[in-house]
Design a protein around this motif. Structure first.
Motif, short mmCIF file in Angstrom:
data_model
loop_
_atom_site.label_atom_id
_atom_site.label_comp_id
_atom_site.label_asym_id
_atom_site.label_seq_id
_atom_site.Cartn_x
_atom_site.Cartn_y
_atom_site.Cartn_z
N ASP A 4 0.81 -1.22 0.00
CA ASP A 4 0.00 0.00 0.00
C ASP A 4 0.84 1.27 0.00
N ILE A 5 2.09 1.18 0.43
CA ILE A 5 2.90 2.40 0.53
C ILE A 5 4.16 2.37 -0.33
N MET A 6 4.46 1.21 -0.94
CA MET A 6 5.71 1.11 -1.69
C MET A 6 5.70 2.01 -2.92
N SER A 7 6.88 2.43 -3.32
CA SER A 7 7.04 3.18 -4.57
C SER A 7 7.14 2.16 -5.70
N SER A 8 6.28 2.30 -6.68
CA SER A 8 6.24 1.36 -7.79
C SER A 8 5.60 2.06 -8.99
N PRO A 9 6.11 1.84 -10.18
CA PRO A 9 7.24 1.00 -10.53
C PRO A 9 8.55 1.61 -10.04
N VAL A 10 9.53 0.76 -9.86
CA VAL A 10 10.83 1.18 -9.34
C VAL A 10 11.70 1.68 -10.48
N VAL A 11 12.30 2.83 -10.27
CA VAL A 11 13.29 3.34 -11.22
C VAL A 11 14.58 2.58 -10.93
N SER A 12 15.18 1.99 -11.95
CA SER A 12 16.41 1.23 -11.75
C SER A 12 17.40 1.58 -12.86
N VAL A 13 18.61 1.11 -12.70
CA VAL A 13 19.65 1.31 -13.71
C VAL A 13 20.21 -0.04 -14.12
N LYS A 14 20.93 -0.03 -15.23
CA LYS A 14 21.61 -1.23 -15.74
C LYS A 14 23.07 -1.20 -15.29
N ALA A 56 22.65 11.56 -11.52
CA ALA A 56 21.70 12.50 -12.14
C ALA A 56 20.27 12.02 -11.93
N LEU A 57 20.02 10.72 -12.09
CA LEU A 57 18.67 10.17 -11.87
C LEU A 57 18.21 10.42 -10.44
N MET A 58 19.09 10.14 -9.48
CA MET A 58 18.73 10.33 -8.08
C MET A 58 18.50 11.81 -7.76
N THR A 59 19.32 12.66 -8.29
CA THR A 59 19.17 14.10 -8.05
C THR A 59 17.90 14.63 -8.70
N ASP A 60 17.69 14.29 -9.96
CA ASP A 60 16.52 14.79 -10.69
C ASP A 60 15.21 14.28 -10.12
N ASN A 61 15.19 13.04 -9.64
CA ASN A 61 13.96 12.43 -9.14
C ASN A 61 13.80 12.51 -7.63
N LYS A 62 14.79 13.08 -6.96
CA LYS A 62 14.77 13.28 -5.52
C LYS A 62 14.56 11.99 -4.73
N PHE A 63 15.28 10.93 -5.12
CA PHE A 63 15.31 9.72 -4.32
C PHE A 63 16.74 9.31 -4.09
N ARG A 64 16.93 8.44 -3.09
CA ARG A 64 18.28 8.07 -2.67
C ARG A 64 18.60 6.60 -2.89
N HIS A 65 17.65 5.82 -3.35
CA HIS A 65 17.83 4.39 -3.48
C HIS A 65 17.58 3.97 -4.91
N LEU A 66 18.55 3.30 -5.51
CA LEU A 66 18.48 2.99 -6.94
C LEU A 66 18.94 1.56 -7.20
N PRO A 67 17.99 0.63 -7.35
CA PRO A 67 18.36 -0.76 -7.65
C PRO A 67 19.00 -0.89 -9.03
N VAL A 68 19.82 -1.92 -9.19
CA VAL A 68 20.45 -2.21 -10.47
C VAL A 68 19.83 -3.49 -11.02
N CYS A 69 19.29 -3.41 -12.23
CA CYS A 69 18.59 -4.54 -12.84
C CYS A 69 19.08 -4.76 -14.26
N ASP A 70 18.92 -5.97 -14.72
CA ASP A 70 19.15 -6.31 -16.12
C ASP A 70 17.81 -6.79 -16.64
N GLY A 71 17.08 -5.92 -17.32
CA GLY A 71 15.71 -6.22 -17.70
C GLY A 71 14.86 -6.30 -16.45
#
Length: 156
Positions: free
Chosen positions: A74-84, A94-109
């Protein structure tokens, strides 16, 4: 420019996650116990969201909701912004600064590679990662650092 894969080389640590059915209280306890600021939300092996201390403050405390009765879904941020893994550290910052978040998962697809990049104020515990930029500024005064967290051999 250094990419995420280069930063990850040789690093090892734990990634913390819960399922969508877990309560907000479960997430807050996990964050407090492990002194972390976020928990990944996984469902059937896929990253479906992220819950942060900020989500808790804004979506539970300020709204007078019950931590024990509110599911993290009910409170999670979704969809998650991630990087490759091939993205540059500069792109991540830049993504973290522009979107004002501090946590960035790394995904492959759709596959979580078992890591999460976190940007925040410099910390003595994080000073071992010295090759990273230390002056990415979001508000004219903040300095950022990146921490790398990997999944262990058990997939946790």
């Amino acid at each position: 420019m250094k990419n995420v894969n280069a930063v990850l080389h040789g690093k090892s640590a734990q990634v913390y996650s819960l399922s969508t059915e877990a309560s907000v209280l479960d997430a807050i306890r996990m964050m407090a116990e492990h002194r972390i600021g976020s928990v990944l939300v996984m469902e059937n092996g896929k990253l479906t969201g992220i819950v942060t201390e900020r989500d808790y403050a804004r979506k539970v405390i300020l709204l007078g909701r019950s931590s024990g009765e509110t599911p993290i879904a009910d409170i999670m941020s979704s969809p998650v912004v991630s990087v490759k893994p091939t993205d540059t550290v500069s792109h991540c910052m830049a993504l973290m600064t522009d979107n004002k978040f501090r946590h960035l998962p790394v995904c492959d697809g759709d596959e979580l590679l078992g890591l999460e990049l976190t940007a925040g104020p410099p910390s003595p515990a994080l000073s071992t990662i010295s090759a990273l930029p230390t002056s990415i500024v979001a508000d004219g005064s903040a300095t950022s650092t990146i921490t790398v967290v990997l999944r262990d051999e058990n997939g946790l």
